[in-house]
Design an enzyme around this catalytic site. Structure first.
Site, PDB file in Angstrom:
ATOM      1  N   TYR A 219      -1.058  -0.645  10.372  1.00 16.35           N
ATOM      2  CA  TYR A 219      -1.453  -0.894   8.988  1.00 16.35           C
ATOM      3  C   TYR A 219       0.422  -1.046   8.142  1.00 16.35           C
ATOM      4  O   TYR A 219       0.550  -2.077   7.256  1.00 16.35           O
ATOM      5  CB  TYR A 219      -1.904  -0.718   8.202  1.00 16.35           C
ATOM      6  CG  TYR A 219      -2.234  -1.294   6.834  1.00 16.35           C
ATOM      7  CD1 TYR A 219      -3.133  -2.404   6.976  1.00 16.35           C
ATOM      8  CD2 TYR A 219      -1.987  -0.329   6.041  1.00 16.35           C
ATOM      9  CE1 TYR A 219      -3.811  -2.810   5.429  1.00 16.35           C
ATOM     10  CE2 TYR A 219      -2.873  -1.108   4.437  1.00 16.35           C
ATOM     11  CZ  TYR A 219      -2.908  -2.213   4.310  1.00 16.35           C
ATOM     12  OH  TYR A 219      -3.281  -2.629   3.287  1.00 16.35           O
TER      13      TYR A 219
ATOM     14  N   LYS B  31       2.397  -3.723   6.575  1.00 15.04           N
ATOM     15  CA  LYS B  31       2.971  -3.985   5.162  1.00 15.04           C
ATOM     16  C   LYS B  31       4.706  -3.763   4.727  1.00 15.04           C
ATOM     17  O   LYS B  31       5.031  -4.381   3.338  1.00 15.04           O
ATOM     18  CB  LYS B  31       2.076  -2.624   3.906  1.00 15.04           C
ATOM     19  CG  LYS B  31       0.333  -2.628   4.383  1.00 15.04           C
ATOM     20  CD  LYS B  31       0.206  -3.779   3.178  1.00 15.04           C
ATOM     21  CE  LYS B  31      -0.705  -4.818   3.053  1.00 15.04           C
ATOM     22  NZ  LYS B  31      -1.261  -5.826   2.042  1.00 15.04           N
TER      23      LYS B  31
ATOM     24  N   SER C 105       0.916  -1.194   0.008  1.00  9.47           N
ATOM     25  CA  SER C 105       0.050  -0.185  -0.152  1.00  9.47           C
ATOM     26  C   SER C 105       0.614   1.637  -0.017  1.00  9.47           C
ATOM     27  O   SER C 105       2.051   1.257   0.640  1.00  9.47           O
ATOM     28  CB  SER C 105      -0.609  -0.248   1.611  1.00  9.47           C
ATOM     29  OG  SER C 105      -1.452   1.063   1.117  1.00  9.47           O
ATOM     30  N   SER C 106       0.161   2.247  -0.312  1.00 13.40           N
ATOM     31  CA  SER C 106       0.905   3.968  -0.745  1.00 13.40           C
ATOM     32  C   SER C 106       1.687   4.123   0.162  1.00 13.40           C
ATOM     33  O   SER C 106       2.143   5.246   1.137  1.00 13.40           O
ATOM     34  CB  SER C 106       0.372   4.130  -1.379  1.00 13.40           C
ATOM     35  OG  SER C 106      -0.867   4.935  -0.661  1.00 13.40           O
ATOM     36  N   CYS C 107       1.199   3.343   1.737  1.00 16.63           N
ATOM     37  CA  CYS C 107       0.805   4.339   3.014  1.00 16.63           C
ATOM     38  C   CYS C 107       2.283   3.895   3.844  1.00 16.63           C
ATOM     39  O   CYS C 107       2.502   4.066   4.899  1.00 16.63           O
ATOM     40  CB  CYS C 107      -0.535   4.188   4.481  1.00 16.63           C
ATOM     41  SG  CYS C 107      -0.202   2.323   4.570  1.00 16.63           S
TER      42      CYS C 107
ATOM     43  N   HIS D  48     -12.752   2.692   2.554  1.00 14.47           N
ATOM     44  CA  HIS D  48     -11.899   3.872   2.761  1.00 14.47           C
ATOM     45  C   HIS D  48     -13.155   5.561   1.542  1.00 14.47           C
ATOM     46  O   HIS D  48     -14.474   5.391   1.727  1.00 14.47           O
ATOM     47  CB  HIS D  48     -11.751   4.176   1.402  1.00 14.47           C
ATOM     48  CG  HIS D  48     -10.054   3.154   1.752  1.00 14.47           C
ATOM     49  ND1 HIS D  48     -10.534   1.514   1.376  1.00 14.47           N
ATOM     50  CD2 HIS D  48      -8.885   3.180   2.241  1.00 14.47           C
ATOM     51  CE1 HIS D  48      -8.993   0.888   1.809  1.00 14.47           C
ATOM     52  NE2 HIS D  48      -8.693   1.816   2.462  1.00 14.47           N
TER      53      HIS D  48
HETATM   54  O1  GFB Z   1     -10.579   7.214   1.439  1.00 13.09           O
HETATM   55  P1  GFB Z   1      -9.159   7.352   3.623  1.00 13.09           P
HETATM   56  O2  GFB Z   1      -9.804   6.674   4.274  1.00 13.09           O
HETATM   57  O3  GFB Z   1      -8.190   7.128   3.247  1.00 13.09           O
HETATM   58  O4  GFB Z   1      -9.286   8.798   3.445  1.00 13.09           O
HETATM   59  P2  GFB Z   1      -6.634   7.157   3.721  1.00 13.09           P
HETATM   60  C1  GFB Z   1      -8.339   9.403   3.032  1.00 13.09           C
HETATM   61  C2  GFB Z   1      -9.311  11.048   2.982  1.00 13.09           C
HETATM   62  O5  GFB Z   1     -10.256  11.238   2.918  1.00 13.09           O
HETATM   63  C3  GFB Z   1      -9.223  11.137   4.623  1.00 13.09           C
HETATM   64  C4  GFB Z   1     -11.216  12.099   3.871  1.00 13.09           C
HETATM   65  O6  GFB Z   1      -8.488  12.843   3.915  1.00 13.09           O
HETATM   66  C5  GFB Z   1      -9.859  11.273   4.664  1.00 13.09           C
HETATM   67  O7  GFB Z   1     -10.370  12.279   6.169  1.00 13.09           O
HETATM   68  N1  GFB Z   1     -12.744  11.778   3.900  1.00 13.09           N
HETATM   69  C6  GFB Z   1     -13.698  13.098   3.622  1.00 13.09           C
HETATM   70  C7  GFB Z   1     -13.010  10.401   4.067  1.00 13.09           C
HETATM   71  N2  GFB Z   1     -15.368  11.837   3.819  1.00 13.09           N
HETATM   72  C8  GFB Z   1     -14.567  10.322   4.150  1.00 13.09           C
HETATM   73  C9  GFB Z   1     -15.780   9.641   4.854  1.00 13.09           C
HETATM   74  O8  GFB Z   1     -16.534   9.609   5.082  1.00 13.09           O
HETATM   75  N3  GFB Z   1     -14.380   8.543   5.121  1.00 13.09           N
HETATM   76  C10 GFB Z   1     -13.988   8.408   4.626  1.00 13.09           C
HETATM   77  N4  GFB Z   1     -12.912   7.264   5.035  1.00 13.09           N
HETATM   78  N5  GFB Z   1     -12.907   9.411   4.180  1.00 13.09           N
HETATM   79  C11 GFB Z   1      -6.170   4.492   4.298  1.00 13.09           C
HETATM   80  C12 GFB Z   1      -5.197   4.021   5.136  1.00 13.09           C
HETATM   81  O9  GFB Z   1      -5.709   6.224   4.212  1.00 13.09           O
HETATM   82  O10 GFB Z   1      -5.336   4.877   3.125  1.00 13.09           O
HETATM   83  C13 GFB Z   1      -4.805   2.918   5.002  1.00 13.09           C
HETATM   84  O11 GFB Z   1      -5.787   4.322   6.535  1.00 13.09           O
HETATM   85  C14 GFB Z   1      -4.326   2.761   3.580  1.00 13.09           C
HETATM   86  O12 GFB Z   1      -3.874   2.618   5.363  1.00 13.09           O
HETATM   87  C15 GFB Z   1      -5.445   3.084   2.653  1.00 13.09           C
HETATM   88  O13 GFB Z   1      -2.984   2.780   3.261  1.00 13.09           O
HETATM   89  C16 GFB Z   1      -5.087   3.297   0.984  1.00 13.09           C
HETATM   90  O14 GFB Z   1      -5.991   7.382   1.997  1.00 13.09           O
HETATM   91  O15 GFB Z   1      -6.362   8.774   4.572  1.00 13.09           O
END
Ligand code: GFB
Length: 333
Positions: A140, A144, A111-113, A183
């Protein structure tokens, strides 16, 4: 270049997930006729005894290791134990069992994280382990990173052809729409959809709450493109180093929310919940190495989102069991 025999057994670990199901679809379309899968009930991938037993009975020649406990920013920060334990165990058991039975080639998906929170953009592969990780997903990310190192260690000590691909944020048909663990893309599709349905039903407000400030940037790859890239790498990549998989294009969460709004619910009012974290400010992958090998994505974000929303609507209409996390009470009748 590895010649991949399409009639030899290929195991897709994690075939029920967003990525695994797309890989199975793609392999079938590409003429693979010996695709092996195992459900959670059949094999607990965290148990070395169960995994080794299954590998000895099935002897896959190739393995796509895309299983794991995954989730969005909230799930990552609230369930750290599951994210580190499940993933470290799954990577360890599958890589070791593949080595035990002499699997010819294994692709491990990270994953890119894995990259530092303040990595230089776009992020080249060599920035791994050059700085502190983003705190919302470090558990996580550590698991990874361990997966990449496992593949490298087995390659170095035993000569195993185990490769690692690091995809950017993914989305598409088969995603998880549960708001507590999803996500951002499935969350936004569902929120805009539910708000529209509710407003049409009750005539009330059509408000959608989006997390964070909207200023974080993310890059998104359609899962069907990722599935194509995984097979491409199985056939064309055999290196110690992991390789990035992405589009090379990112956008702000605000722009993303406005795009989903246009597709799903143009009348909605957007409200930002700044008590929720933004996470990493930006994580745009440098995809030069993949491009130089000759691979390009084929699905642009706007059509990928429209395609994912039609899939979602079909699942809702058909009452499908595969639509994870969707509350049917809110579905249109
Ligand atoms: O997709 P996401 O949960 O993953 O969030 P990450 C991406 C961005 O979207 C963050 C915003 O800035 C969130 O605050 N966001 C806005 C939301 N509204 C929402 C919502 O309703 N739900 C969610 N989930 N986000 C994950 C990692 O990070 O990405 C994992 O935690 C993994 O480890 C994955 O790498 C690909 O990109 O922040």
């Amino acid at each position: 270049m590895t010649v991949i025999d399409r009639s030899a057994p290929i195991y897709v670990a994690g075939h029920r997930g967003l990525v695994g199901s797309a890989i199975v679809r793609h392999l079938e379309a590409e003429g693979f006729d010996n695709i092996l899968t195992a459900t959670r009930e059949q094999v607990d991938l965290r148990s070395q005894a169960e995994v080794s037993h299954w590998f000895k009975a099935n002897r896959p020649r190739y393995v796509m290791l895309v299983a794991g406990t995954v989730g969005g920013i909230l799930a990552n920060s609230t369930r750290p134990a599951e994210f580190i334990y499940d993933n470290m165990m799954i990577h360890g058991t599958v890589v070791h069992a593949a080595h035990e039975v002499g699997t010819e080639k294994l692709l491990y998906l990270g994953s890119s994280c894995i990259y530092p929170r303040h990595a230089t953009q776009p992020i080249t592969e060599d920035q791994l382990l050059t700085g502190p990780l983003e705190s919302t997903n470090e558990w996580y990310a550590i698991a990874k990173i361990a997966g990449i190192k496992l593949c490298q260690a087995y390659r170095r000590q035993y000569g195993s052809d185990f490769i690692s691909a690091m995809p950017t944020n993914l989305y598409g048909p088969g995603d998880n729409f549960d708001l507590a663990s999803s996500h951002v893309i499935p969350a936004l599709i569902r929120k805009f959809h539910d708000a529209r349905v509710e407003a049409e039903r009750s005539g009330g407000s059509n408000r959608v709450e989006v997390w964070g400030t909207g200023s974080a940037f993310r890059e998104f790859l359609h899962v069907d493109d990722l599935a194509r890239a995984c097979l491409f790498l199985l056939e064309n990549y055999s290196d110690d180093s992991h390789i990035n998989v992405g589009t090379g294009i990112d956008l702000s969460i605000r722009e993303l929310a406005e795009t989903v709004q246009r597709i799903v619910n143009p009348e909605a009012e957007l409200v930002w919940d700044t008590s929720k974290p933004d996470g990493t400010p930006r994580k745009l992958l440098d995809v030069t190495r993949l491009r130089e090998l000759g691979w390009e994505p084929s699905i642009d974000l706007e059509s990928g989102l429209a395609d994912t929303y039609s899939w979602f609507l079909n699942e809702v209409a058909s009452g499908s069991e595969t639509l994870r996390g969707f509350d049917r009470a809110a579905a249109p009748r």
